[in-house]
Design a protein around this motif. Structure first.
Motif, PDB file in Angstrom:
ATOM      1  N   GLU A   1       0.816  -1.239   0.083  1.00  0.00           N
ATOM      2  CA  GLU A   1       0.085  -0.068  -0.058  1.00  0.00           C
ATOM      3  C   GLU A   1       0.890   1.229  -0.180  1.00  0.00           C
ATOM      4  OE1 GLU A   1      -3.857   1.774   2.524  1.00  0.00           O
ATOM      5  OE2 GLU A   1      -2.787   0.115   3.226  1.00  0.00           O
ATOM      6  N   ASP A   2       2.170   1.335   0.794  1.00  0.00           N
ATOM      7  CA  ASP A   2       2.850   2.304   0.924  1.00  0.00           C
ATOM      8  C   ASP A   2       3.404   2.412  -0.609  1.00  0.00           C
ATOM      9  OD1 ASP A   2       2.384   2.744   3.415  1.00  0.00           O
ATOM     10  OD2 ASP A   2       4.046   1.805   4.213  1.00  0.00           O
ATOM     11  N   PHE A   3       3.674   1.668  -1.309  1.00  0.00           N
ATOM     12  CA  PHE A   3       4.009   1.720  -2.814  1.00  0.00           C
ATOM     13  C   PHE A   3       2.927   2.109  -3.790  1.00  0.00           C
ATOM     14  CE2 PHE A   3       8.587   0.087  -3.418  1.00  0.00           C
ATOM     15  CZ  PHE A   3       9.043   0.235  -2.157  1.00  0.00           C
ATOM     16  N   GLY A   4       1.792   2.462  -3.256  1.00  0.00           N
ATOM     17  CA  GLY A   4       0.871   2.774  -4.362  1.00  0.00           C
ATOM     18  C   GLY A   4       0.060   1.631  -4.842  1.00  0.00           C
ATOM     19  N   GLY A   5       0.001   0.256  -4.075  1.00  0.00           N
ATOM     20  CA  GLY A   5      -0.850  -0.594  -4.338  1.00  0.00           C
ATOM     21  C   GLY A   5      -1.943  -0.624  -3.433  1.00  0.00           C
ATOM     22  N   PRO A   6      -2.745  -1.469  -3.672  1.00  0.00           N
ATOM     23  CA  PRO A   6      -3.947  -1.948  -2.812  1.00  0.00           C
ATOM     24  C   PRO A   6      -3.473  -2.402  -1.466  1.00  0.00           C
ATOM     25  CG  PRO A   6      -4.167  -3.727  -4.328  1.00  0.00           C
ATOM     26  CD  PRO A   6      -2.869  -2.556  -4.994  1.00  0.00           C
ATOM     27  N   PRO A   7      -4.281  -2.255  -0.514  1.00  0.00           N
ATOM     28  CA  PRO A   7      -3.858  -3.196   0.849  1.00  0.00           C
ATOM     29  C   PRO A   7      -3.618  -4.648   0.464  1.00  0.00           C
ATOM     30  CG  PRO A   7      -5.680  -1.476   1.447  1.00  0.00           C
ATOM     31  CD  PRO A   7      -5.558  -1.678  -0.212  1.00  0.00           C
ATOM     32  N   THR A   8      -2.513  -5.171   0.925  1.00  0.00           N
ATOM     33  CA  THR A   8      -2.105  -6.412   0.448  1.00  0.00           C
ATOM     34  C   THR A   8      -1.176  -6.830   1.631  1.00  0.00           C
ATOM     35  OG1 THR A   8      -2.079  -5.986  -1.749  1.00  0.00           O
ATOM     36  CG2 THR A   8      -0.783  -7.733  -1.302  1.00  0.00           C
ATOM     37  N   PRO A   9      -1.747  -7.902   2.439  1.00  0.00           N
ATOM     38  CA  PRO A   9      -0.577  -8.631   3.343  1.00  0.00           C
ATOM     39  C   PRO A   9       0.611  -9.086   2.627  1.00  0.00           C
ATOM     40  CG  PRO A   9      -2.696  -9.897   3.289  1.00  0.00           C
ATOM     41  CD  PRO A   9      -2.888  -8.732   2.657  1.00  0.00           C
ATOM     42  N   ALA A  10       1.640  -9.392   3.098  1.00  0.00           N
ATOM     43  CA  ALA A  10       2.663 -10.202   2.665  1.00  0.00           C
ATOM     44  C   ALA A  10       3.703 -10.545   3.768  1.00  0.00           C
ATOM     45  CB  ALA A  10       3.358  -9.015   1.522  1.00  0.00           C
ATOM     46  N   ILE A  11       4.520 -11.343   3.198  1.00  0.00           N
ATOM     47  CA  ILE A  11       5.567 -12.004   4.132  1.00  0.00           C
ATOM     48  C   ILE A  11       6.618 -12.704   3.123  1.00  0.00           C
ATOM     49  CG2 ILE A  11       4.280 -14.294   4.219  1.00  0.00           C
ATOM     50  CD1 ILE A  11       5.377 -14.417   7.079  1.00  0.00           C
ATOM     51  N   GLY A  12       8.028 -12.540   3.657  1.00  0.00           N
ATOM     52  CA  GLY A  12       8.994 -12.901   3.010  1.00  0.00           C
ATOM     53  C   GLY A  12      10.179 -13.075   3.891  1.00  0.00           C
ATOM     54  N   PHE A  13      11.435 -13.519   3.309  1.00  0.00           N
ATOM     55  CA  PHE A  13      12.702 -13.655   4.151  1.00  0.00           C
ATOM     56  C   PHE A  13      13.974 -13.631   2.986  1.00  0.00           C
ATOM     57  CE2 PHE A  13      11.328 -17.721   2.535  1.00  0.00           C
ATOM     58  CZ  PHE A  13      12.418 -18.409   1.922  1.00  0.00           C
ATOM     59  N   ALA A  14      15.011 -13.552   3.738  1.00  0.00           N
ATOM     60  CA  ALA A  14      16.151 -13.636   2.739  1.00  0.00           C
ATOM     61  C   ALA A  14      17.056 -14.309   3.568  1.00  0.00           C
ATOM     62  CB  ALA A  14      17.019 -12.137   2.888  1.00  0.00           C
ATOM     63  N   ILE A  15      17.969 -15.279   2.876  1.00  0.00           N
ATOM     64  CA  ILE A  15      18.989 -16.081   3.202  1.00  0.00           C
ATOM     65  C   ILE A  15      20.408 -15.621   2.661  1.00  0.00           C
ATOM     66  CG2 ILE A  15      19.804 -18.563   3.010  1.00  0.00           C
ATOM     67  CD1 ILE A  15      17.161 -19.280   2.262  1.00  0.00           C
ATOM     68  N   GLY A  16      21.450 -15.547   3.911  1.00  0.00           N
ATOM     69  CA  GLY A  16      22.561 -15.066   3.407  1.00  0.00           C
ATOM     70  C   GLY A  16      23.523 -16.242   2.848  1.00  0.00           C
ATOM     71  N   MET A  17      23.857 -16.098   1.649  1.00  0.00           N
ATOM     72  CA  MET A  17      24.644 -17.063   0.791  1.00  0.00           C
ATOM     73  C   MET A  17      25.962 -17.121   1.389  1.00  0.00           C
ATOM     74  SD  MET A  17      23.019 -18.823  -1.599  1.00  0.00           S
ATOM     75  CE  MET A  17      24.242 -19.164  -2.702  1.00  0.00           C
ATOM     76  N   GLU A  18      26.579 -16.185   1.626  1.00  0.00           N
ATOM     77  CA  GLU A  18      27.893 -16.456   2.182  1.00  0.00           C
ATOM     78  C   GLU A  18      28.103 -17.123   3.408  1.00  0.00           C
ATOM     79  OE1 GLU A  18      28.439 -13.059  -0.595  1.00  0.00           O
ATOM     80  OE2 GLU A  18      26.938 -13.525   0.857  1.00  0.00           O
ATOM     81  N   ARG A  19      26.904 -16.958   4.310  1.00  0.00           N
ATOM     82  CA  ARG A  19      27.099 -17.673   5.681  1.00  0.00           C
ATOM     83  C   ARG A  19      26.673 -19.171   5.571  1.00  0.00           C
ATOM     84  NH1 ARG A  19      24.532 -12.615   9.295  1.00  0.00           N
ATOM     85  NH2 ARG A  19      25.949 -11.109   8.391  1.00  0.00           N
ATOM     86  N   ILE A  20      25.537 -19.173   4.529  1.00  0.00           N
ATOM     87  CA  ILE A  20      25.179 -20.682   4.338  1.00  0.00           C
ATOM     88  C   ILE A  20      26.549 -21.498   3.679  1.00  0.00           C
ATOM     89  CG2 ILE A  20      24.306 -22.237   2.930  1.00  0.00           C
ATOM     90  CD1 ILE A  20      22.345 -21.087   4.980  1.00  0.00           C
ATOM     91  N   THR A  21      27.326 -20.731   2.799  1.00  0.00           N
ATOM     92  CA  THR A  21      28.370 -21.562   2.268  1.00  0.00           C
ATOM     93  C   THR A  21      29.612 -21.873   3.231  1.00  0.00           C
ATOM     94  OG1 THR A  21      29.291 -19.486   1.180  1.00  0.00           O
ATOM     95  CG2 THR A  21      27.994 -20.841  -0.137  1.00  0.00           C
ATOM     96  N   THR A  22      29.686 -21.008   4.130  1.00  0.00           N
ATOM     97  CA  THR A  22      30.802 -21.170   5.158  1.00  0.00           C
ATOM     98  C   THR A  22      30.203 -22.118   5.992  1.00  0.00           C
ATOM     99  OG1 THR A  22      31.346 -18.570   5.308  1.00  0.00           O
ATOM    100  CG2 THR A  22      31.739 -20.054   7.142  1.00  0.00           C
ATOM    101  N   LEU A  23      29.123 -22.475   6.505  1.00  0.00           N
ATOM    102  CA  LEU A  23      28.616 -23.736   7.094  1.00  0.00           C
ATOM    103  C   LEU A  23      28.828 -24.807   6.269  1.00  0.00           C
ATOM    104  CD1 LEU A  23      25.317 -22.218   8.552  1.00  0.00           C
ATOM    105  CD2 LEU A  23      27.616 -22.730   9.965  1.00  0.00           C
ATOM    106  N   LEU A  24      28.601 -24.791   5.028  1.00  0.00           N
ATOM    107  CA  LEU A  24      28.706 -26.094   4.106  1.00  0.00           C
ATOM    108  C   LEU A  24      30.288 -26.588   4.133  1.00  0.00           C
ATOM    109  CD1 LEU A  24      25.911 -25.494   1.548  1.00  0.00           C
ATOM    110  CD2 LEU A  24      25.884 -27.109   3.337  1.00  0.00           C
ATOM    111  N   LYS A  25      31.013 -25.541   4.056  1.00  0.00           N
ATOM    112  CA  LYS A  25      32.191 -25.737   3.796  1.00  0.00           C
ATOM    113  C   LYS A  25      32.807 -26.526   4.885  1.00  0.00           C
ATOM    114  CE  LYS A  25      34.973 -22.556   2.017  1.00  0.00           C
ATOM    115  NZ  LYS A  25      35.648 -21.236   1.571  1.00  0.00           N
TER     116      LYS A  25
END
Length: 414
Positions: A291-315
């Motif tokens: 809504e702040d971006f000019g769209g209709p009222p819209t619930p939303a949810i999301g996330f982000a994963i840090g690639m560098e930290r994941i690869t450090t754990l996998l290494k």
């Protein structure tokens, strides 16, 4: 003149690149199973997009964004995070007219002018996901379950899922006032950034990493004590659904998000194996941002994963397999080299990784290269092999060897 990568940047190449590719492949497989489709947004956007979404007084906007003016005088920013560009795309392209929920995932570089340290770069990579159009806590639980499956598929263990609710525009003002009362007698001991946060957004004091501020906020009011009935119902339902889906979690009532757009559900996935930079994924709800971006009222949810930290754990784990050539073809003499090139071409057409020796290299040097590459097999072709119609093969792992006809090579490596 010697050239070096800019401070806070890194080159990613073998063998690390294979870990990166594995993470991306697992993310695509898991996220697609939950109905998320890939969306690729530009890495540069109008600066206003991030000022509006992240918050004008946040550290990211004030200190850390790579912002410049282009030749047309427009203020341009290298994206510091992925949510705002996805929301801009969602609104600009009227994707809210499509059936809800609309679910997207993305991956790519982000940019922040932070002090480089372990697990933190000025160009860093994230994989993220965003879901629009559903306010039901069921989708919150689905996303956390999706993250659990993603980490399980990667073989990562010992991760902590922390969840909280930071309320909505109805109940947050009361909590903000309680924080102002609490920190008003402690303001002199706060760091300079938190003294500013006291005036603009005291919730961010709870997210400060400075030791003195961490100590001063001990005993601060808990946001969960100020939730309105709707937020409390939403959060309790989420917890019951996480129990239903067997997603392990702890409620961390001190956890807030450093960006202005979050509401209600917030979460982090953390580990004890990365030191101070312990978060490998983080996200939450942002029900007002569209809504702040000019769209209709819209619930939303999301996330982000840090690639560098994941690869450090996998290494650091022991089960990572680096791809190796399946076949190395060592050929001596012009006719053998031509025959070897034809065989390599046909095997490559079948998706088999083949390396070949090159003109002028002795058999000994070619075998040495095959060994350094850890090739699974070596095929040896010379004049005698051309005459007999059979070539020699050797498996480097156990030293076994034999002969096969040129016509049998393709079946041998099926």
């Amino acid at each position: 003149m010697k050239y070096n990568a800019l401070k806070g940047m890194q080159d990613i190449f073998s063998p690390d690149i294979y870990i990166w590719q594995k993470v991306e492949e697992v993310a695509k497989d898991v996220f697609s199973a939950y109905g998320f489709q890939e969306l690729r947004a530009p890495i540069i956007e109008s600066t206003d997009i991030f000022v509006r979404s992240i918050g004008e007084t946040t550290d990211i906007v004030e200190k850390e964004m790579y912002t410049f003016s282009d030749k047309a005088g427009r203020h341009i920013t290298l994206r510091p995070e992925g949510t705002a560009p996805i929301v801009r795309c969602y609104v600009e392209n009227h994707l809210y007219n499509l059936p809800s929920p609309q679910k997207f995932f993305y991956s790519g570089p982000m940019f922040r002018y932070e002090r480089p340290q372990a697990g933190r770069f000025r160009q860093f990579f994230q994989i993220g996901a965003e879901a629009f159009g559903v306010g039901d806590p069921k989708i919150d639980a689905e996303i956390l379950s999706m993250l659990r499956l993603f980490f399980e598929r990667l073989g990562l263990k010992g991760l902590n899922f922390e969840v909280n609710s930071i309320g909505c525009e109805k109940c947050r003002p009361d909590y903000k006032n309680a924080l102002l009362d609490f920190f008003s007698v402690r303001i002199d001991g706060l760091c300079p950034d938190c003294k500013r946060r006291f005036d603009y957004n005291p919730l961010r004091i709870l997210d400060c990493k400075v030791d003195t501020c961490i100590k001063l906020r001990e005993g601060a009011p808990s946001v969960t004590d100020f939730l309105c009935s709707e937020c409390k119902k939403h959060f309790n339902t989420l917890l019951s659904l996480l129990n239903l889906l067997n997603v392990p979690y702890v409620v961390n009532s001190d956890m807030v998000r450093g960006l202005d757009y979050y509401t209600r559900t917030t979460f982090e996935v953390t580990t004890k194996d990365l030191g101070a930079q312990n978060a490998v994924a983080a996200g939450g709800r942002y029900d007002r941002l569209v809504e702040d971006f000019g769209g209709p009222p819209t619930p939303a949810i999301g996330f982000a994963i840090g690639m560098e930290r994941i690869t450090t754990l996998l290494k650091s784990s022991s089960n990572q397999k680096i791809p190796i050539p399946k076949v190395f073809i060592a050929a001596i003499g012009a006719p053998a080299e031509k025959e070897g090139l034809v065989i390599a071409d046909r095997l490559r057409d079948k998706g088999i990784w083949v390396e070949v020796g090159y003109t002028g290299n002795s058999l000994k040097s070619q075998l040495r290269r095959a060994d350094r590459l850890s090739s699974a097999y070596v095929l040896i072709i010379g004049d005698d092999e051309i005459s007999s119609g059979k070539l020699k093969w050797k498996r480097l792992s156990d030293g076994s060897q034999g002969e096969i006809a040129f016509t049998e090579v393709y079946d041998f490596f099926k």
